[in-house]
Design a protein around this motif. Sequence first.
Motif, PDB file in Angstrom:
ATOM      1  N   SER A 276      25.785   3.447  22.788  1.00 10.89           N
ATOM      2  CA  SER A 276      25.886   2.036  23.152  1.00 10.89           C
ATOM      3  C   SER A 276      26.279   1.875  24.623  1.00 10.89           C
ATOM      4  O   SER A 276      25.794   0.970  25.320  1.00 10.89           O
ATOM      5  CB  SER A 276      26.908   1.337  22.254  1.00 10.89           C
ATOM      6  N   SER A 277      27.132   2.778  25.116  1.00  9.98           N
ATOM      7  CA  SER A 277      27.573   2.705  26.511  1.00  9.98           C
ATOM      8  C   SER A 277      26.410   2.949  27.473  1.00  9.98           C
ATOM      9  O   SER A 277      26.349   2.350  28.551  1.00  9.98           O
ATOM     10  CB  SER A 277      28.671   3.746  26.774  1.00  9.98           C
ATOM     11  N   PHE A 278      25.478   3.816  27.078  1.00  7.31           N
ATOM     12  CA  PHE A 278      24.311   4.060  27.929  1.00  7.31           C
ATOM     13  C   PHE A 278      23.451   2.803  28.043  1.00  7.31           C
ATOM     14  O   PHE A 278      22.871   2.529  29.091  1.00  7.31           O
ATOM     15  CB  PHE A 278      23.490   5.234  27.387  1.00  7.31           C
ATOM     16  N   SER A 279      23.361   2.043  26.978  1.00  8.98           N
ATOM     17  CA  SER A 279      22.621   0.782  27.034  1.00  8.98           C
ATOM     18  C   SER A 279      23.286  -0.189  28.004  1.00  8.98           C
ATOM     19  O   SER A 279      22.613  -0.873  28.786  1.00  8.98           O
ATOM     20  CB  SER A 279      22.547   0.160  25.630  1.00  8.98           C
ATOM     21  N   GLU A 280      24.603  -0.259  27.961  1.00  2.00           N
ATOM     22  CA  GLU A 280      25.345  -1.114  28.881  1.00  2.00           C
ATOM     23  C   GLU A 280      25.153  -0.660  30.325  1.00  2.00           C
ATOM     24  O   GLU A 280      24.954  -1.484  31.237  1.00  2.00           O
ATOM     25  CB  GLU A 280      26.830  -1.073  28.519  1.00  2.00           C
TER      26      GLU A 280
END
Length: 275
Positions: free
Chosen positions: A89-93
């Motif tokens: 999810s952090s990579f998407s952010e």
Amino acid sequence: MKTIKSNLENISEIPDIQDLVDTRCIPINRVGVHNVRFPITILDKNNNIQHTIANWTMTVSLPANKKGTHMSRFLVLLEKFKGKLMNLSSFSEMNADMLYLLNSENGDISASFPFFLEKKAPVSNVASLMNYDVQINISTCNNKTELEIVITVPVTSLCPCSKAISEYGAHNQRSNITLSVTSNKILSLHIEDLINLVEKEASCELWSILKRPDEKYVTEYAYNNPKFVEDLVRDLAFRIDTVFPNISKYRIEAENFESIHNHSAYAVIEKTINN
């Protein structure tokens, strides 16, 4: 202090060459930074923290009328996420922040790093760390974002033909299985689950530390579970189709580093699923 203040006031007078108009009218698909080594903090499936080093590539598309992109902003983004607990999810952010910083509609981030799992030997239960090569790729194009996980898992494979034709023994070798999975719903996946999936479809998995009872187990387990390179990719493809219906695309690559030939055996399966 007066000199520093004066220099800051003069920054606005320095020309920004990147923002000039380019008259050649040729768009660039990807432009950015490549081969950037920078720390990353990974949050694994069990919320454990791993500190490791990633090799980063970060790019955006560049319109035909714009001369250049702002290279320093990619590093600014890395600094912003330094120390942040990273999961999928952090990579998407991070990808969304990059597009905003670079004022671009399309962009890609790739981070490759070693990932470690503690494994207990099958008989002695001696614990040791195994490392796996992992790459996370996230791409946005035409308002569509896809996240890809690529893992390379070392395993043992034993030749069914050698076992069938030999009076005793069979040749075996270490193999690398590289699995790439892509989905817009991939946030529910975990690196550990994919590693486990690959290892279970090999003749036998590997451990960093094995005592003699463990070596006996590994040797006999592989002997009772012979697989050609074709079997490795087919069995894994069958398991993926069964276990992960949300995956939209996958690629399975197996390479057996042959012990009786001076070449490798090699097989690939690629599949795109229209959900």
